[in-house]
Design a protein around this motif. Structure first.
Motif, PDB file in Angstrom:
ATOM      1  N   GLY A 127      -0.430   6.693  -6.027  1.00 44.28           N
ATOM      2  CA  GLY A 127       0.566   6.209  -5.088  1.00 44.28           C
ATOM      3  C   GLY A 127       0.581   4.710  -4.927  1.00 44.28           C
ATOM      4  N   GLY A 190       1.404   9.871  -7.170  1.00 45.23           N
ATOM      5  CA  GLY A 190       0.492  10.285  -6.106  1.00 45.23           C
ATOM      6  C   GLY A 190      -0.481  11.334  -6.586  1.00 45.23           C
ATOM      7  N   PRO A 196       5.771   7.808  -5.287  1.00 52.38           N
ATOM      8  CA  PRO A 196       6.019   7.209  -3.969  1.00 52.38           C
ATOM      9  C   PRO A 196       7.444   6.661  -3.916  1.00 52.38           C
TER      10      PRO A 196
END
Length: 200
Positions: A127, A190, A196
């Motif tokens: 992320g 992620g 993200p």
């Protein structure tokens, strides 16, 4: 110097780290998760360390120069020193000082040590984001750095970031001062494999 590896920071005598915050770093700071950890590699006098501290991040700043790190500590905005961790480390000859650690963002500007590229990319947490900008082939027409060891070759950052999702990539000329640069902003999926949000 090993021809397969190169570095250029400009040195403290050239004021590395005292220049204005990179426009590229400013533009892509939005990729860094709110309140996330940031690793500032070869931080110089800490222009990006201070930028991310001011944005509410916890920053890990590393440079081989103890003088530079002393300057970073001294110039960090008052009242937020608890969010700053500094280390003096030879990133080329010594061990990687952050073994086993990953960060929500890794920021690198005006620095190239090719053997470290995979480690830098691997240091991006799930992320998280990589924001990288340094000199590229063609810069020899404008001054230093001019040796091929110090200059990214065409598409080199794209190859290095093959495991990340590239949000933006540029390879071209900049003015003020005139220079040839290559730069990338990329993110890692992620932990659950999702991407993200990617604000542009």
């Amino acid at each position: 110097m090993n021809s397969g590896a190169s570095r250029f920071t400009g040195g403290l005598s050239a004021g590395h780290g005292s220049e204005p915050v990179s426009a590229w770093v400013q533009r892509w700071s939005s990729l860094v998760p709110a309140g996330g950890t940031v690793l500032d590699v070869a931080c110089g006098l800490g222009r990006h360390t201070r930028w991310f501290l001011a944005r509410g991040h916890r920053v890990f700043a590393v440079d081989r120069s103890a003088e530079a790190i002393d300057g970073v500590r001294a110039l960090a905005p008052s009242g937020i020193g608890e969010r700053l961790e500094t280390r003096v480390a030879d990133l080329e000859s010594g061990p990687w000082p952050f073994a086993g650690q990953r960060f929500d963002a890794v920021v690198v500007t005006n620095y190239l040590w090719r053997p470290l590229l995979p480690v830098i990319v691997d240091s991006v947490a799930p992320g998280g984001a990589l924001i990288y900008e340094t000199f590229a082939a063609g810069n020899e027409a404008y001054g230093k750095p001019s040796r091929a060891d110090f200059l990214l070759q065409s598409g080199e950052l794209l190859v290095a970031c093959a495991g990340l999702r590239v949000v933006a990539f540029e390879d071209g000329y900049l003015d003020g001062p005139p220079r040839r640069v290559q730069r990338i902003a990329a993110v890692r999926a992620g932990a659950d494999g999702s991407w993200p949000p990617l604000p542009l």
